[in-house]
Design a protein around this motif. Structure first.
Motif, PDB file in Angstrom:
ATOM      1  N   TRP A  36       0.857  -1.182   0.000  1.00 14.67           N
ATOM      2  CA  TRP A  36       0.000   0.000   0.000  1.00 14.67           C
ATOM      3  C   TRP A  36       0.896   1.234   0.000  1.00 14.67           C
ATOM      4  N   PHE A  37       0.536   2.182  -0.846  1.00 11.33           N
ATOM      5  CA  PHE A  37       1.210   3.461  -0.929  1.00 11.33           C
ATOM      6  C   PHE A  37       0.169   4.555  -0.798  1.00 11.33           C
ATOM      7  N   ARG A  38       0.625   5.770  -0.575  1.00 10.10           N
ATOM      8  CA  ARG A  38      -0.303   6.893  -0.532  1.00 10.10           C
ATOM      9  C   ARG A  38       0.363   8.128  -1.123  1.00 10.10           C
ATOM     10  N   GLN A  39      -0.481   9.023  -1.609  1.00 11.53           N
ATOM     11  CA  GLN A  39       0.016  10.271  -2.170  1.00 11.53           C
ATOM     12  C   GLN A  39      -0.907  11.402  -1.777  1.00 11.53           C
ATOM     13  N   ALA A  40      -0.351  12.345  -1.042  1.00 10.40           N
ATOM     14  CA  ALA A  40      -1.093  13.535  -0.643  1.00 10.40           C
ATOM     15  C   ALA A  40      -0.875  14.633  -1.685  1.00 10.40           C
ATOM     16  N   PRO A  41      -1.787  15.602  -1.766  1.00  2.97           N
ATOM     17  CA  PRO A  41      -1.630  16.685  -2.753  1.00  2.97           C
ATOM     18  C   PRO A  41      -0.297  17.392  -2.609  1.00  2.97           C
ATOM     19  N   GLY A  42       0.403  17.529  -3.717  1.00  2.00           N
ATOM     20  CA  GLY A  42       1.672  18.244  -3.700  1.00  2.00           C
ATOM     21  C   GLY A  42       2.840  17.464  -3.145  1.00  2.00           C
ATOM     22  N   LYS A  43       2.606  16.196  -2.815  1.00  2.00           N
ATOM     23  CA  LYS A  43       3.678  15.383  -2.240  1.00  2.00           C
ATOM     24  C   LYS A  43       3.950  14.168  -3.115  1.00  2.00           C
ATOM     25  N   GLU A  44       5.107  13.581  -2.915  1.00  2.00           N
ATOM     26  CA  GLU A  44       5.451  12.380  -3.645  1.00  2.00           C
ATOM     27  C   GLU A  44       4.715  11.174  -3.068  1.00  2.00           C
ATOM     28  N   ARG A  45       4.564  10.155  -3.917  1.00  2.00           N
ATOM     29  CA  ARG A  45       3.957   8.917  -3.441  1.00  2.00           C
ATOM     30  C   ARG A  45       4.892   8.280  -2.416  1.00  2.00           C
ATOM     31  N   GLU A  46       4.318   7.833  -1.298  1.00  4.25           N
ATOM     32  CA  GLU A  46       5.133   7.242  -0.259  1.00  4.25           C
ATOM     33  C   GLU A  46       4.630   5.848   0.118  1.00  4.25           C
ATOM     34  N   PHE A  47       5.582   5.029   0.515  1.00  8.61           N
ATOM     35  CA  PHE A  47       5.284   3.681   0.963  1.00  8.61           C
ATOM     36  C   PHE A  47       4.553   3.723   2.300  1.00  8.61           C
ATOM     37  N   VAL A  48       3.551   2.848   2.470  1.00  9.85           N
ATOM     38  CA  VAL A  48       2.816   2.756   3.733  1.00  9.85           C
ATOM     39  C   VAL A  48       3.056   1.402   4.404  1.00  9.85           C
ATOM     40  N   VAL A  93      -4.557   9.927  -1.325  1.00 12.53           N
ATOM     41  CA  VAL A  93      -5.073   8.843  -2.158  1.00 12.53           C
ATOM     42  C   VAL A  93      -4.221   7.614  -1.859  1.00 12.53           C
ATOM     43  N   TYR A  94      -4.887   6.514  -1.551  1.00 10.17           N
ATOM     44  CA  TYR A  94      -4.198   5.281  -1.201  1.00 10.17           C
ATOM     45  C   TYR A  94      -4.260   4.309  -2.382  1.00 10.17           C
ATOM     46  N   TYR A  95      -3.103   3.734  -2.696  1.00  8.98           N
ATOM     47  CA  TYR A  95      -2.972   2.810  -3.807  1.00  8.98           C
ATOM     48  C   TYR A  95      -2.470   1.456  -3.316  1.00  8.98           C
ATOM     49  N   CYS A  96      -3.013   0.389  -3.873  1.00  8.92           N
ATOM     50  CA  CYS A  96      -2.389  -0.903  -3.654  1.00  8.92           C
ATOM     51  C   CYS A  96      -1.594  -1.270  -4.898  1.00  8.92           C
ATOM     52  N   ALA A  97      -0.605  -2.114  -4.700  1.00  6.50           N
ATOM     53  CA  ALA A  97       0.287  -2.472  -5.790  1.00  6.50           C
ATOM     54  C   ALA A  97       0.845  -3.865  -5.566  1.00  6.50           C
ATOM     55  N   ALA A  98       1.258  -4.483  -6.667  1.00  7.27           N
ATOM     56  CA  ALA A  98       1.782  -5.851  -6.633  1.00  7.27           C
ATOM     57  C   ALA A  98       3.211  -5.875  -7.146  1.00  7.27           C
ATOM     58  N   ALA A  99       4.050  -6.622  -6.463  1.00  7.88           N
ATOM     59  CA  ALA A  99       5.457  -6.720  -6.839  1.00  7.88           C
ATOM     60  C   ALA A  99       5.957  -8.141  -6.692  1.00  7.88           C
ATOM     61  N   ARG A 100       6.943  -8.510  -7.517  1.00  4.60           N
ATOM     62  CA  ARG A 100       7.596  -9.803  -7.347  1.00  4.60           C
ATOM     63  C   ARG A 100       8.563  -9.757  -6.181  1.00  4.60           C
ATOM     64  N   ALA A 101       9.202  -8.609  -6.004  1.00  4.12           N
ATOM     65  CA  ALA A 101      10.165  -8.463  -4.921  1.00  4.12           C
ATOM     66  C   ALA A 101       9.471  -8.060  -3.625  1.00  4.12           C
ATOM     67  N   ASP A 102      10.106  -8.340  -2.515  1.00  6.03           N
ATOM     68  CA  ASP A 102       9.662  -7.863  -1.210  1.00  6.03           C
ATOM     69  C   ASP A 102      10.334  -6.507  -1.005  1.00  6.03           C
ATOM     70  N   THR A 103       9.633  -5.449  -1.362  1.00 14.77           N
ATOM     71  CA  THR A 103      10.272  -4.150  -1.492  1.00 14.77           C
ATOM     72  C   THR A 103       9.351  -3.015  -1.073  1.00 14.77           C
ATOM     73  N   ALA A 104       9.954  -1.898  -0.686  1.00  8.80           N
ATOM     74  CA  ALA A 104       9.203  -0.682  -0.374  1.00  8.80           C
ATOM     75  C   ALA A 104       9.366   0.364  -1.476  1.00  8.80           C
ATOM     76  N   LYS A 105      10.109   0.037  -2.524  1.00 12.90           N
ATOM     77  CA  LYS A 105      10.378   0.994  -3.600  1.00 12.90           C
ATOM     78  C   LYS A 105       9.250   0.948  -4.621  1.00 12.90           C
ATOM     79  N   PHE A 106       8.605   2.115  -4.832  1.00 14.86           N
ATOM     80  CA  PHE A 106       7.423   2.099  -5.677  1.00 14.86           C
ATOM     81  C   PHE A 106       7.760   1.698  -7.107  1.00 14.86           C
TER      82      PHE A 106
END
Length: 122
Positions: A36-48, A93-106
């Motif tokens: 799960w990641f999130r992005q606030a207005p005017g800010k970069e997307r961040e790992f949650v 805004v909260y986003y879910c995402a899928a990755a092959r790696a176990d990672t926090a890098k969007f």
């Protein structure tokens, strides 16, 4: 290919709770690490938060530790984010995402949902 659809966002007062869901298509959901990641207005997307494919391990960014819980149900192809004791600074805004790696890098996540808005009023 994995398609992700988030739901469960909304408006809540500070101190309240929300549970976000992310429904995935495809028969290979159980093989993907989810985040799960999130992005606030005017800010970069961040790992949650993230969870490995087997739910063996979870990881949270410091600002949500003790308040948010990530979980998944592979039988339902769904990952959840339980958010308690919400604060105005959780608004994003909260986003879910899928990755092959176990990672926090969007940029290492392969598939993304469209996002769901969470607004926390003070």
């Amino acid at each position: 290919q994995v398609q992700l659809v988030e739901s469960g966002g909304g408006l809540v007062q500070a101190g309240g709770s929300l549970r976000l869901s992310c429904a995935a298509s495809g028969r290979t959901f159980s093989s993907w690490n989810m985040g799960w990641f999130r992005q606030a207005p005017g800010k970069e997307r961040e790992f949650v938060a993230r969870i490995t494919w087997s739910s063996y391990s979870t990881y949270y960014t410091d600002s949500v530790k003790g308040r948010f819980t990530i979980s998944r149900d592979n039988a339902k192809n769904t990952v959840y984010l339980q958010m308690n004791r919400l604060k105005p600074e959780d608004t994003a805004v909260y986003y879910c995402a899928a990755a092959r790696a176990d990672t926090a890098k969007f940029d290492e996540y392969n598939y993304w949902g469209q996002g769901t808005q969470v607004t926390v009023s003070s």
